[in-house]
Design a protein around this motif. Structure first.
Motif, PDB file in Angstrom:
ATOM      1  N   TRP A 126       0.830  -1.203   0.000  1.00  0.00           N
ATOM      2  CA  TRP A 126       0.000   0.000   0.000  1.00  0.00           C
ATOM      3  C   TRP A 126       0.866   1.256   0.000  1.00  0.00           C
ATOM      4  O   TRP A 126       0.535   2.232  -0.657  1.00  0.00           O
ATOM      5  N   ASP A 127       1.964   1.221   0.734  1.00  0.00           N
ATOM      6  CA  ASP A 127       2.891   2.352   0.717  1.00  0.00           C
ATOM      7  C   ASP A 127       3.431   2.590  -0.686  1.00  0.00           C
ATOM      8  O   ASP A 127       3.511   3.724  -1.159  1.00  0.00           O
ATOM      9  N   LEU A 128       3.822   1.505  -1.352  1.00  0.00           N
ATOM     10  CA  LEU A 128       4.394   1.632  -2.690  1.00  0.00           C
ATOM     11  C   LEU A 128       3.343   2.095  -3.697  1.00  0.00           C
ATOM     12  O   LEU A 128       3.639   2.903  -4.588  1.00  0.00           O
ATOM     13  N   ASP A 129       2.113   1.601  -3.551  1.00  0.00           N
ATOM     14  CA  ASP A 129       1.042   2.053  -4.438  1.00  0.00           C
ATOM     15  C   ASP A 129       0.817   3.555  -4.294  1.00  0.00           C
ATOM     16  O   ASP A 129       0.640   4.271  -5.288  1.00  0.00           O
ATOM     17  N   ALA A 130       0.829   4.040  -3.047  1.00  0.00           N
ATOM     18  CA  ALA A 130       0.638   5.473  -2.827  1.00  0.00           C
ATOM     19  C   ALA A 130       1.781   6.268  -3.438  1.00  0.00           C
ATOM     20  O   ALA A 130       1.567   7.304  -4.074  1.00  0.00           O
ATOM     21  N   ALA A 131       3.008   5.783  -3.261  1.00  0.00           N
ATOM     22  CA  ALA A 131       4.177   6.511  -3.754  1.00  0.00           C
ATOM     23  C   ALA A 131       4.173   6.644  -5.266  1.00  0.00           C
ATOM     24  O   ALA A 131       4.685   7.631  -5.809  1.00  0.00           O
ATOM     25  N   ARG A 132       3.607   5.675  -5.958  1.00  0.00           N
ATOM     26  CA  ARG A 132       3.547   5.760  -7.424  1.00  0.00           C
ATOM     27  C   ARG A 132       2.673   6.912  -7.901  1.00  0.00           C
ATOM     28  O   ARG A 132       2.798   7.367  -9.042  1.00  0.00           O
ATOM     29  N   SER A 133       1.772   7.377  -7.045  1.00  0.00           N
ATOM     30  CA  SER A 133       0.861   8.451  -7.450  1.00  0.00           C
ATOM     31  C   SER A 133       1.434   9.840  -7.214  1.00  0.00           C
ATOM     32  O   SER A 133       0.871  10.829  -7.687  1.00  0.00           O
ATOM     33  N   TRP A 134       2.544   9.935  -6.491  1.00  0.00           N
ATOM     34  CA  TRP A 134       3.103  11.252  -6.175  1.00  0.00           C
ATOM     35  C   TRP A 134       3.832  11.826  -7.385  1.00  0.00           C
ATOM     36  O   TRP A 134       4.532  11.104  -8.107  1.00  0.00           O
ATOM     37  N   ASP A 135       3.688  13.114  -7.585  1.00  0.00           N
ATOM     38  CA  ASP A 135       4.317  13.755  -8.739  1.00  0.00           C
ATOM     39  C   ASP A 135       5.372  14.767  -8.322  1.00  0.00           C
ATOM     40  O   ASP A 135       5.850  15.547  -9.139  1.00  0.00           O
ATOM     41  N   GLY A 136       5.774  14.745  -7.058  1.00  0.00           N
ATOM     42  CA  GLY A 136       6.855  15.594  -6.590  1.00  0.00           C
ATOM     43  C   GLY A 136       8.112  14.765  -6.406  1.00  0.00           C
ATOM     44  O   GLY A 136       8.768  14.389  -7.359  1.00  0.00           O
ATOM     45  N   TYR A 137       8.451  14.430  -5.174  1.00  0.00           N
ATOM     46  CA  TYR A 137       9.538  13.498  -4.910  1.00  0.00           C
ATOM     47  C   TYR A 137       9.135  12.571  -3.778  1.00  0.00           C
ATOM     48  O   TYR A 137       8.148  12.820  -3.062  1.00  0.00           O
ATOM     49  N   VAL A 138       9.869  11.494  -3.635  1.00  0.00           N
ATOM     50  CA  VAL A 138       9.603  10.496  -2.606  1.00  0.00           C
ATOM     51  C   VAL A 138      10.718  10.590  -1.570  1.00  0.00           C
ATOM     52  O   VAL A 138      11.884  10.384  -1.886  1.00  0.00           O
ATOM     53  N   MET A 139      10.355  10.893  -0.340  1.00  0.00           N
ATOM     54  CA  MET A 139      11.333  10.926   0.746  1.00  0.00           C
ATOM     55  C   MET A 139      11.368   9.542   1.384  1.00  0.00           C
ATOM     56  O   MET A 139      10.383   9.069   1.945  1.00  0.00           O
ATOM     57  N   ILE A 140      12.505   8.878   1.257  1.00  0.00           N
ATOM     58  CA  ILE A 140      12.694   7.561   1.859  1.00  0.00           C
ATOM     59  C   ILE A 140      13.088   7.755   3.322  1.00  0.00           C
ATOM     60  O   ILE A 140      14.073   8.429   3.625  1.00  0.00           O
ATOM     61  N   GLN A 141      12.324   7.166   4.231  1.00  0.00           N
ATOM     62  CA  GLN A 141      12.667   7.252   5.646  1.00  0.00           C
ATOM     63  C   GLN A 141      13.877   6.351   5.899  1.00  0.00           C
ATOM     64  O   GLN A 141      13.778   5.140   5.936  1.00  0.00           O
ATOM     65  N   ALA A 142      15.026   6.980   6.081  1.00  0.00           N
ATOM     66  CA  ALA A 142      16.282   6.240   6.144  1.00  0.00           C
ATOM     67  C   ALA A 142      16.608   5.716   7.531  1.00  0.00           C
ATOM     68  O   ALA A 142      17.636   5.060   7.716  1.00  0.00           O
ATOM     69  N   ALA A 143      15.755   5.994   8.513  1.00  0.00           N
ATOM     70  CA  ALA A 143      15.961   5.484   9.869  1.00  0.00           C
ATOM     71  C   ALA A 143      14.615   5.390  10.557  1.00  0.00           C
ATOM     72  O   ALA A 143      13.725   6.219  10.332  1.00  0.00           O
ATOM     73  N   ASP A 144      14.441   4.361  11.396  1.00  0.00           N
ATOM     74  CA  ASP A 144      13.228   4.251  12.198  1.00  0.00           C
ATOM     75  C   ASP A 144      13.186   5.349  13.248  1.00  0.00           C
ATOM     76  O   ASP A 144      14.215   5.917  13.632  1.00  0.00           O
ATOM     77  N   GLY A 145      11.987   5.633  13.722  1.00  0.00           N
ATOM     78  CA  GLY A 145      11.850   6.602  14.792  1.00  0.00           C
ATOM     79  C   GLY A 145      11.716   8.023  14.287  1.00  0.00           C
ATOM     80  O   GLY A 145      11.305   8.263  13.154  1.00  0.00           O
ATOM     81  N   LYS A 146      12.093   8.969  15.158  1.00  0.00           N
ATOM     82  CA  LYS A 146      11.921  10.378  14.847  1.00  0.00           C
ATOM     83  C   LYS A 146      13.124  10.926  14.089  1.00  0.00           C
ATOM     84  O   LYS A 146      14.171  10.293  13.997  1.00  0.00           O
ATOM     85  N   THR A 147      12.970  12.126  13.548  1.00  0.00           N
ATOM     86  CA  THR A 147      14.088  12.796  12.892  1.00  0.00           C
ATOM     87  C   THR A 147      15.206  13.065  13.893  1.00  0.00           C
ATOM     88  O   THR A 147      14.965  13.193  15.096  1.00  0.00           O
ATOM     89  N   GLY A 148      16.405  13.154  13.388  1.00  0.00           N
ATOM     90  CA  GLY A 148      17.565  13.410  14.239  1.00  0.00           C
ATOM     91  C   GLY A 148      18.749  12.594  13.775  1.00  0.00           C
ATOM     92  O   GLY A 148      18.580  11.524  13.179  1.00  0.00           O
ATOM     93  N   PRO A 149      19.956  13.091  13.981  1.00  0.00           N
ATOM     94  CA  PRO A 149      21.156  12.412  13.486  1.00  0.00           C
ATOM     95  C   PRO A 149      21.366  11.051  14.131  1.00  0.00           C
ATOM     96  O   PRO A 149      21.024  10.832  15.289  1.00  0.00           O
ATOM     97  N   ARG A 150      21.920  10.108  13.341  1.00  0.00           N
ATOM     98  CA  ARG A 150      22.310   8.785  13.808  1.00  0.00           C
ATOM     99  C   ARG A 150      23.806   8.610  13.583  1.00  0.00           C
ATOM    100  O   ARG A 150      24.413   9.317  12.780  1.00  0.00           O
ATOM    101  N   ASP A 151      24.363   7.645  14.286  1.00  0.00           N
ATOM    102  CA  ASP A 151      25.790   7.377  14.123  1.00  0.00           C
ATOM    103  C   ASP A 151      26.090   6.752  12.765  1.00  0.00           C
ATOM    104  O   ASP A 151      27.143   7.009  12.175  1.00  0.00           O
ATOM    105  N   THR A 152      25.163   5.919  12.274  1.00  0.00           N
ATOM    106  CA  THR A 152      25.360   5.231  10.993  1.00  0.00           C
ATOM    107  C   THR A 152      24.038   5.170  10.247  1.00  0.00           C
ATOM    108  O   THR A 152      22.961   5.295  10.850  1.00  0.00           O
ATOM    109  N   LEU A 153      24.104   4.945   8.944  1.00  0.00           N
ATOM    110  CA  LEU A 153      22.899   4.725   8.162  1.00  0.00           C
ATOM    111  C   LEU A 153      22.352   3.330   8.433  1.00  0.00           C
ATOM    112  O   LEU A 153      23.102   2.391   8.707  1.00  0.00           O
TER     113      LEU A 153
END
Length: 244
Positions: free
Chosen positions: A144-171
């Protein structure tokens, strides 16, 4: 959306995209900082509208929102000023509204925005207004996430880490597979990795993992509070790493 948008033109250059976030209405985001963003190669200004419940944001961004709200601000006047400046400035930088579902859509309708990413139900309303829709794709996405993303006409922000925003030690090691899954799902819009990217090396690693660029928020807010020289050098180093 029809025709070629500013986001389309950025993607067509073939250069990694650098998107940097800041909360609208925060006194630190003044005209001098706006100019630094352009001068140091920021492609997309992510223009954050303060929310009373920024549940996906860590202390840096949530704190900036709280400062604005505590001072009686809301960010809407500032997003109007910055989006108008970007629309008329010779810079190719784009302006994308970032908000939660408490966004007052009527107050951004008609602004010369290049996109919008709204967490919650408000995204459909702003899409109807003719603004390219961006969206957030979870690190562990489902069909369902991927189906929704196919409909976007701007850009897709990939959530590169679980949890909230904020720096991590590694990807997160799952980032490369998340990006590959999006490609296999025929998502053709630019994929920008965000959440947890806090160093030039991590920005480069995200692009090497297949991302078209990166979104940096918390470390921009943190470096701005350290001073104009700090944010300038940080952005310069990230831009250099992306272009290496």
């Amino acid at each position: 959306m029809s025709g070629t948008t500013k986001l389309d033109r950025l993607a067509a250059r073939g250069r990694p995209i650098l998107a940097c976030y800041f909360v609208m209405g925060d006194e630190d985001f003044d005209d001098a900082l706006r100019d630094i963003y352009v001068e140091e190669g920021v492609d997309i200004f992510e223009l954050g509208i303060p929310s009373v419940d920024p549940y996906l944001d860590g202390s840096d961004i949530a704190g900036a929102m709280a400062r604005v709200i505590g001072a009686g601000g809301d960010g809407y006047d500032r997003i109007a000023e910055v989006s108008a400046w970007l629309a008329t400035h010779p810079s190719a930088s784009a302006g994308v509204c970032m908000a939660y579902a408490d966004l007052d859509v009527a107050r951004v309708a008609g602004l010369p925005l290049d996109g919008a990413l709204v967490i919650g139900d408000a995204d459909r309303a702003i899409t109807v207004a003719g603004v390219p829709q961006c969206g957030l794709l979870p690190l562990d996405q489902d069909r369902w996430d991927l189906d929704a993303a196919r409909s976007w006409d701007g850009y897709v922000m990939i959530q590169a880490a679980d949890g909230k925003t904020g720096p991590r030690d590694t990807l997160d090691p799952r980032l490369a597979e998340t990006i590959a899954s999006a490609r296999r799902a025929a998502i053709v819009r630019p994929l920008l990795a965000g959440f947890g990217i806090g160093t030039p090396q991590q920005a480069r690693e995200a692009v090497d993992a297949g991302a078209d660029g990166v979104v940096i928020g918390s470390m921009c807010v943190r470096n701005v509070r350290r001073g104009k020289n700090e944010i300038r050098h940080f952005l310069r180093d990230v831009r250099s790493a992306l272009d290496a």
